[in-house]
Design an enzyme around this catalytic site. Structure first.
Site, PDB file in Angstrom:
ATOM      1  CG  ASP A   1       0.060  -0.645   2.722  1.00  0.00           C
ATOM      2  OD1 ASP A   1       0.988   0.142   2.453  1.00  0.00           O
ATOM      3  OD2 ASP A   1      -1.148  -1.260   3.164  1.00  0.00           O
TER       4      ASP A   1
ATOM      5  CG  ASP B   1      -9.106  -2.184  12.319  1.00  0.00           C
ATOM      6  OD1 ASP B   1      -8.102  -2.884  12.200  1.00  0.00           O
ATOM      7  OD2 ASP B   1     -10.077  -1.035  12.165  1.00  0.00           O
TER       8      ASP B   1
ATOM      9  CD  GLU C   1      -8.716   1.228   7.948  1.00  0.00           C
ATOM     10  OE1 GLU C   1      -8.804   0.161   8.751  1.00  0.00           O
ATOM     11  OE2 GLU C   1      -8.297   1.937   8.208  1.00  0.00           O
TER      12      GLU C   1
ATOM     13  CG  HIS D   1      -6.617  -3.018   9.117  1.00  0.00           C
ATOM     14  ND1 HIS D   1      -6.395  -1.952  10.545  1.00  0.00           N
ATOM     15  CD2 HIS D   1      -4.873  -2.203   8.506  1.00  0.00           C
ATOM     16  CE1 HIS D   1      -5.444  -0.848  10.617  1.00  0.00           C
ATOM     17  NE2 HIS D   1      -4.475  -1.893   9.678  1.00  0.00           N
TER      18      HIS D   1
END
Length: 259
Positions: free
Chosen positions: A66, A135, A142, A137
């Site tokens: 990314d 979380d 996300e 990801h």
């Protein structure tokens, strides 16, 4: 999916490096590289093996997961810069062998398509290194990301921006948007190494490994992959309900089988 519970973070780093070294020594390889704090120990292991053990990356290529949208490759927190400082400049990748997304592309959607095509042209990723967010990801996919998603623009959650603020002098400078490989793109790697260390990752690992496959926990999509190795230390494994099973089966695994 194989869950390997190891005593310490250093053991996780060494075991991940073993798998990557085996791949690289087998011939020309394509590696998927993650940034962030999780893979740092693995990169240090590989650097040491390059310097003292003759491990060469000269015939390998690498693709980053990314990139922040809006950061030039020369920005110290762009993932182009980070991966060079943490790993690739310390080994012998070829000059044009480390590929990343262009965070300053005028047409990010076209840049995403270009990147997808470049991975395909390289023959796909042999080993993909992944961390996991608190979380759930992976990459910057996300919660509620499509499980079939491809490389694209994503808006970061407030939690992820807070998690990444430690890398910026001013937390307000953390970009709101990124370009990231999608879950579908990541899932095309032939072998995935998911690394996690520390108590803060325990809930995310339990959800990814033992919870339902659901967009709410993007890493749970890895349950559908035929060759995923989850390497965790004791702290990150602390909320796994079936840890005794994982330890028993890995302890009796034939040595020839590898990871």
């Amino acid at each position: 999916m194989e869950i390997v519970i190891l005593p310490t973070a250093a053991d996780v780093a060494r075991t991940a490096a073993d798998a990557i070294e085996q791949q690289v020594r087998s011939g020309p390889s394509v590696l998927g590289l993650a940034t962030g704090s999780t893979p740092l120990g693995t990169y240090q292991e590989l650097i040491e093996r390059h310097r003292s053990g003759g491990l060469s990356f000269a015939t390998s290529q690498a693709f980053l997961l990314d990139e922040y949208l809006g950061l030039a490759s020369t920005h110290p927190q762009s993932y182009h810069s980070v991966i060079r400082g943490e790993f690739t400049d310390s080994v012998d990748f070829g000059a044009d062998a480390v590929h990343g997304l262009d965070g300053t592309a005028k047409d990010p959607a076209s840049e995403a398509l270009r990147y997808e095509a470049s991975i395909e042209a390289a023959g796909g990723v042999d080993v993909q290194i992944l961390g996991i967010g608190t979380d759930g990801h992976i990459g910057f996919n996300e919660p509620m990301s499509s499980l079939a998603s491809r490389t694209r623009i994503k808006t970061l959650t407030r939690q992820t921006r807070q998690d990444n603020a430690r890398f910026f002098e001013n937390p307000a400078d953390v970009p709101d948007h990124v370009l990231t490989q999608g879950l579908g793109t990541i899932g095309e790697a032939r072998h995935i190494l998911l690394l996690a260390m520390g108590e803060s990752k325990a809930e995310a690992i339990a959800a990814a490994v033992e919870g339902p496959v659901a967009a709410m926990c993007p890493a749970s999509a890895l349950q559908l992959h035929p060759h995923v190795t989850v390497l965790v230390d004791e702290a990150a494994a602390s909320k796994l309900a079936h840890r005794d099973y994982y330890q028993d089966t890995f302890g009796r695994k034939p040595q020839w089988q590898g990871l």
